[in-house]
Design a protein around this motif. Structure first.
Motif, PDB file in Angstrom:
ATOM      1  N   PHE A  83      15.495 -22.068 -38.264  1.00 11.79           N
ATOM      2  CA  PHE A  83      15.875 -20.682 -38.557  1.00 11.79           C
ATOM      3  C   PHE A  83      14.670 -19.758 -38.412  1.00 11.79           C
ATOM      4  O   PHE A  83      14.758 -18.698 -37.785  1.00 11.79           O
ATOM      5  N   THR A  84      13.543 -20.154 -38.962  1.00 13.64           N
ATOM      6  CA  THR A  84      12.327 -19.348 -38.862  1.00 13.64           C
ATOM      7  C   THR A  84      11.873 -19.208 -37.421  1.00 13.64           C
ATOM      8  O   THR A  84      11.493 -18.113 -36.977  1.00 13.64           O
ATOM      9  N   LEU A  85      11.929 -20.283 -36.674  1.00 16.53           N
ATOM     10  CA  LEU A  85      11.547 -20.238 -35.264  1.00 16.53           C
ATOM     11  C   LEU A  85      12.488 -19.346 -34.461  1.00 16.53           C
ATOM     12  O   LEU A  85      12.056 -18.555 -33.622  1.00 16.53           O
ATOM     13  N   ALA A  86      13.796 -19.438 -34.720  1.00 19.48           N
ATOM     14  CA  ALA A  86      14.765 -18.611 -33.992  1.00 19.48           C
ATOM     15  C   ALA A  86      14.586 -17.130 -34.300  1.00 19.48           C
ATOM     16  O   ALA A  86      14.641 -16.289 -33.399  1.00 19.48           O
ATOM     17  N   VAL A  87      14.352 -16.789 -35.557  1.00 15.22           N
ATOM     18  CA  VAL A  87      14.124 -15.384 -35.918  1.00 15.22           C
ATOM     19  C   VAL A  87      12.853 -14.867 -35.268  1.00 15.22           C
ATOM     20  O   VAL A  87      12.836 -13.768 -34.694  1.00 15.22           O
ATOM     21  N   SER A  88      11.790 -15.651 -35.308  1.00 13.06           N
ATOM     22  CA  SER A  88      10.545 -15.193 -34.694  1.00 13.06           C
ATOM     23  C   SER A  88      10.665 -15.078 -33.177  1.00 13.06           C
ATOM     24  O   SER A  88      10.096 -14.160 -32.569  1.00 13.06           O
ATOM     25  N   LEU A  89      11.416 -15.976 -32.539  1.00  7.64           N
ATOM     26  CA  LEU A  89      11.638 -15.859 -31.095  1.00  7.64           C
ATOM     27  C   LEU A  89      12.369 -14.571 -30.752  1.00  7.64           C
ATOM     28  O   LEU A  89      12.014 -13.880 -29.801  1.00  7.64           O
ATOM     29  N   ASP A  90      13.390 -14.243 -31.532  1.00  6.82           N
ATOM     30  CA  ASP A  90      14.176 -13.054 -31.231  1.00  6.82           C
ATOM     31  C   ASP A  90      13.403 -11.774 -31.537  1.00  6.82           C
ATOM     32  O   ASP A  90      13.481 -10.815 -30.779  1.00  6.82           O
ATOM     33  N   VAL A  91      12.662 -11.770 -32.621  1.00  5.19           N
ATOM     34  CA  VAL A  91      11.964 -10.545 -33.012  1.00  5.19           C
ATOM     35  C   VAL A  91      10.731 -10.300 -32.151  1.00  5.19           C
ATOM     36  O   VAL A  91      10.482  -9.170 -31.715  1.00  5.19           O
ATOM     37  N   PHE A  92       9.958 -11.334 -31.889  1.00  6.85           N
ATOM     38  CA  PHE A  92       8.671 -11.136 -31.222  1.00  6.85           C
ATOM     39  C   PHE A  92       8.700 -11.348 -29.705  1.00  6.85           C
ATOM     40  O   PHE A  92       7.876 -10.793 -28.999  1.00  6.85           O
TER      41      PHE A  92
END
Length: 107
Positions: A83-92
Motif C-alpha cells: 500500500f505504501t509503495l503504491a501510494v508513493s508510486l502514484d504520488v511521486f
C-alpha cells in the motif's frame, strides 16, 4: 527458517497487491473530482481488494499455517508495504490528474 516456496509466495502476494493498489489509486485519482473522494475510496476499497487477493493467493503458501510464525510481520509485508509503495508510486512518479487528458464523455 522460511522455505523458498514461502518466500516466493510472499513476494508474489506483495507484487500483486502493489499492482492492484497502484491501479486502483490511479483510477480513483483520475475519475473522482474531489481529493477527499479519492482518499475515502482508497482507504475503504483497497483493503477490500487486498482481502480478496490475499485469500486467493495465500492458499498456495499456507498463510495461516506452518509457513508463517509471526502474523503481524506477515500482514505488514503483505498489506502495509504494498500500500505504501503504491501510494508513493502514484504520488511521486505518475503525472498529476490535471496533466492527464481524459476522453470526452458523450451523452
Amino acid at each position: 527458517m522460511a522455505s523458498v516456496a514461502t518466500v516466493f509466495g510472499f513476494l508474489l502476494i506483495m507484487v500483486v497487491n502493489t499492482v492492484v493498489a497502484a491501479v486502483a489509486i490511479r483510477f480513483f485519482r483520475l475519475r473522482l473530482s474531489t481529493t477527499w473522494g479519492t482518499v475515502v475510496y482508497t482507504a475503504l476499497l483497497v483493503p477490500l481488494l487486498y482481502v480478496v487477493t490475499t485469500i486467493l493467493l495465500s492458499g498456495f503458501i499456507g498463510f495461516g499455517g506452518s509457513g508463517v510464525r509471526d502474523r503481524g510481520t506477515a500482514l505488514i509485508l503483505v498489506w502495509v508495504v504494498p500500500f505504501t509503495l503504491a501510494v508513493s508510486l502514484d504520488v511521486f512518479w505518475m503525472p498529476s490528474p490535471e496533466e492527464v487528458d481524459l476522453p470526452e464523455q458523450t451523452r
